[in-house]
Design an enzyme around this catalytic site. Structure first.
Site, PDB file in Angstrom:
ATOM      1  N   ASP A 100      -0.811  -7.477   1.647  1.00  0.00           N
ATOM      2  CA  ASP A 100      -0.147  -6.166   1.636  1.00  0.00           C
ATOM      3  C   ASP A 100       1.359  -6.344   1.790  1.00  0.00           C
ATOM      4  O   ASP A 100       1.927  -6.147   2.865  1.00  0.00           O
ATOM      5  CB  ASP A 100      -0.717  -5.314   2.777  1.00  0.00           C
ATOM      6  CG  ASP A 100      -0.285  -3.859   2.698  1.00  0.00           C
ATOM      7  OD1 ASP A 100       0.317  -3.472   1.679  1.00  0.00           O
ATOM      8  OD2 ASP A 100      -0.547  -3.115   3.665  1.00  0.00           O
TER       9      ASP A 100
ATOM     10  N   HIS B 101       0.812  -1.224   0.000  1.00  0.00           N
ATOM     11  CA  HIS B 101       0.000   0.000   0.000  1.00  0.00           C
ATOM     12  C   HIS B 101       0.848   1.278   0.000  1.00  0.00           C
ATOM     13  O   HIS B 101       0.318   2.368  -0.203  1.00  0.00           O
ATOM     14  CB  HIS B 101      -0.978  -0.002   1.196  1.00  0.00           C
ATOM     15  CG  HIS B 101      -0.372   0.393   2.497  1.00  0.00           C
ATOM     16  ND1 HIS B 101      -0.010  -0.523   3.470  1.00  0.00           N
ATOM     17  CD2 HIS B 101      -0.073   1.605   3.021  1.00  0.00           C
ATOM     18  CE1 HIS B 101       0.479   0.122   4.516  1.00  0.00           C
ATOM     19  NE2 HIS B 101       0.449   1.418   4.279  1.00  0.00           N
TER      20      HIS B 101
ATOM     21  N   GLY C 299       4.992  -0.718   6.219  1.00  0.00           N
ATOM     22  CA  GLY C 299       6.036  -1.443   5.508  1.00  0.00           C
ATOM     23  C   GLY C 299       7.180  -1.901   6.384  1.00  0.00           C
ATOM     24  O   GLY C 299       8.000  -2.719   5.971  1.00  0.00           O
TER      25      GLY C 299
END
Length: 290
Positions: free
Chosen positions: A120, A72, A218
């Site tokens: 993700d 994302h 992340g």
């Protein structure tokens, strides 16, 4: 000294050792929301993923030329303008151990769903390999079938916001926060039944006050097994930051071993089977009201 075939055995041993993944070791390791400054070198796999020179997301070094992050963070697969900084302690000022690389390839998981944040995960290839130091080292990744039971001690790191709703700038010094794993059944109940899939893993203090936040996306969530650190999750999403009874949600790294290996065919990351020492209290959890 054991001698088997003399020099031939010794040369074979040395040759084999040099191809073994060196991961999850942090020789110098003896505030996200509710966190605190991380000492230099404590988390040598942590990277700052930057867009046009500004911190945008976190990531983790998984071998000498690949970084793992969240899908994302990237609106597309073009690497233009993206760089990563390794060995970084502060977003500004002197960073004597800092090494930077351009990103030359971004691989998003083909089944990433931006609406649900399922799958993700993203892989970033660096423009050239990095040399490992005490401040730059790869993390070990949780292998398929790893078990992270409710209460497993975990650490999350990043340069994200230290308070929900706080605008930029991000904290200058890398932050660290200790949070326990929250089982998927309980996490699903708290975040809304159906939101947390098997591709996700949750962590957080249910009383609130400790969590990842905007800008940490992340980045890695890790747990220690023996002498090595193993990455269990990738910061993905949450409802607010550090709110009571709303644990953060992370991509479950162990679900992606085959996918990662399909894209990294040489100098592969180190995968470690993590088995939680905590009892499985989540399997008997019943969601109130259901």
């Amino acid at each position: 000294m054991l001698i088997v075939g003399g020099r031939c055995f010794l040369l074979c041993l040395l040759s084999c050792l040099q191809f073994q993944p060196i991961c999850g070791t942090a020789p110098l390791n003896g505030r996200i929301v509710g966190g605190e400054d991380a000492p230099p070198g404590y988390w040598p796999w942590q990277v700052s993923v930057q867009l046009r020179g500004n911190h945008f997301c976190g990531g983790s070094l998984i071998n000498k030329e690949w970084v793992m992050s969240a899908a994302h963070c990237f609106s597309g697969s073009s690497p233009s303008g993206w760089t990563v900084s390794l060995g970084l302690q502060s977003l500004q000022g002197e960073n004597p151990n800092k090494v930077s690389r351009n990103v030359v390839k971004i691989i998003l998981h083909p089944n990433y769903d931006s609406g649900t944040n399922n799958n993700d995960i993203a892989l970033l290839r660096l423009s050239s390999p990095v040399r490992f130091t005490d401040y730059i080292r790869p993390v070990c990744l949780a292998a398929s079938g790893s078990v992270f039971n409710n209460g497993t001690d975990s650490w999350v790191t990043g340069w994200g916001a230290v308070k929900e709703g706080v605008a930029l700038p991000f904290p200058q010094t890398l932050q660290e926060v200790e949070v326990p794993i929250v089982g998927n059944r309980q996490c699903n109940c708290l975040n809304g039944v159906g939101r947390v899939t098997d591709n996700m893993i949750c962590a957080g203090v249910l009383a609130g006050g400790k969590d990842s936040c905007q800008g940490d996306s992340g980045g890695p969530m890790v747990s220690k097994q023996g002498s090595v650190w193993v990455q269990s999750g990738i910061v993905s999403f949450g409802f607010g930051c550090a709110r009571p009874n709303l644990p953060g949600v992370y991509s479950r790294v162990s679900r992606y071993q085959s996918w990662i290996k399909s894209h990294i065919r040489s100098n592969r990351p180190g995968f470690v089977q993590f088995i939680s020492s905590e009892l499985d209290s989540d399997s008997s959890y019943t969601c109130p009201g259901l």
